[in-house]
Enzyme design. Sequence first.
Site, short mmCIF file in Angstrom:
data_model
loop_
_atom_site.label_atom_id
_atom_site.label_comp_id
_atom_site.label_asym_id
_atom_site.label_seq_id
_atom_site.Cartn_x
_atom_site.Cartn_y
_atom_site.Cartn_z
CD GLN A 1 -66.03 115.92 -70.56
OE1 GLN A 1 -66.22 114.93 -71.29
NE2 GLN A 1 -65.28 115.70 -69.51
CD GLU A 2 -66.89 121.83 -67.86
OE1 GLU A 2 -67.07 121.52 -66.46
OE2 GLU A 2 -65.88 122.50 -68.03
#
Length: 486
Positions: free
Chosen positions: A312-313
């Site tokens: 996600q990052e």
Amino acid sequence: MKRLKINYILIGVVTLLLALALWPNITWRGGQGGQLEEIKSRGELRISTLNSPLTYFTTKQGPSGLDYELAKRFANYLGVKLVVIPHKNINDLFDDLDDDDADLLAAGLIYNQDRLSRARTGPAYYSVSQQLVYRLGTARPKTFADIKGKLAVASGSAHVSTLKQLKQSKFPDLSWEASSDLTSKELLEQVADGKLDYTLGDSVTIALLQRIHPQLAVAFDVTDEEPVTWYLKRGTDDSLYAAMLDFYSQMVDDGTLARLEEKYLGHVGSFDYVDTKTFLSAIDSVLPTFRSLFEKYASEIDWKLLAAIAYQESHWNPQATSPTGVRGLMMLTRATADGLGVNDRLDPEESIQGGALYLQRLMAKVPDSVPEDERIWFSLAAYNMGWGHMLDARKLTKMQKGNPDSWVDVKQRLPMLSQKRYYPQLTYGYARGREAYNYVENIRRYQVSLVGYLQEKERKAAQEAAEQADQGKGYPAVTPELALNF
């Protein structure tokens, strides 16, 4: 896919009305005879259920699943031990009920009138629609009249009754196969693998499987939303039924039912084919490079959750850099990295170690009053927007008469942190709460996909190994039963 929500007000009202209607016949509070007294004398509540990613499955930590957790709480409520009888075939469930081998069926079963001659239903605890599924890339049917190929459903499922009604009322030429060997989940997997043209499934199971089989596509809704209920034996006294109504009413009132729905259904939202396909491809091509590091530094959480956070990052890009200056696999700010002892944010090991340590520190700040299995979501929201803003979200939840220790309540307030009518009242002011909300939801979906996809690869590898081993033995290969647990 429609967002799944429980109408708690309706459940509460219906439960109350049913309880009042049954009140003159309720014997369980006094413990005088009846089915409930038999259960208490035995010291066991016996449930029959299905092995599935939602209802009941086992992990290294023990049994889990929505129906399992509900049944466990019901057994505790009655003061008895829970005994679980798992099955693969729905027909076996009702045989257990008929033979008095089970007290109730807790298996995520759709309300079905055809079953009412054999059993009675308990309160609804969520709802689903039945959907026709086909493989993406083939022609999408708009109605049953467009079907060209084989349609199969699981024997004993509500889908059989639905198809019979449709054949009688609208589509006289409709034909299908009712499989007694394959479950609804296995039939959905056959469609995904191109071995079957069509099947029917419930909207929740389909949404879960799309996370690891994105080629599964919904052609159309076959039914409106239908309640999912437990089943009890018909013809017995009302003592167990009345106790169940009281139990469900309490679960609604104290928020437990909402918490369980959030735990098992909260991540079941809209489906993005491209994003899911890209993620699954990255699992094969990129994740192996960093897997050992995720496993090494994920001390308090599952390494697959740490990997989902990193995706996600940065989409597992160790060189990722944002316009605001956050960098690396875990996208750490310079200040955060300095506080964690991270010298090189672009070094994958330093970044993963630092991100894991930062998450541990945030989890340590979460109050003990927050349930253990919800602490991670509070921590992840804080990872994204800062701990101070998480305190504000809890404060706002309390101001609005919600439960600041319940993730299902707090997450509803996250988008409000960016609204002018709210943030001036808060200690830490404006925050991109909607981003934090989406951040947590995305991570939950990535984790579901990662866990399911890896287990599916292990299952297929074991199946292929068994088939190869058996080729020289002169008898057919036996497919091992390895449940897909999310």
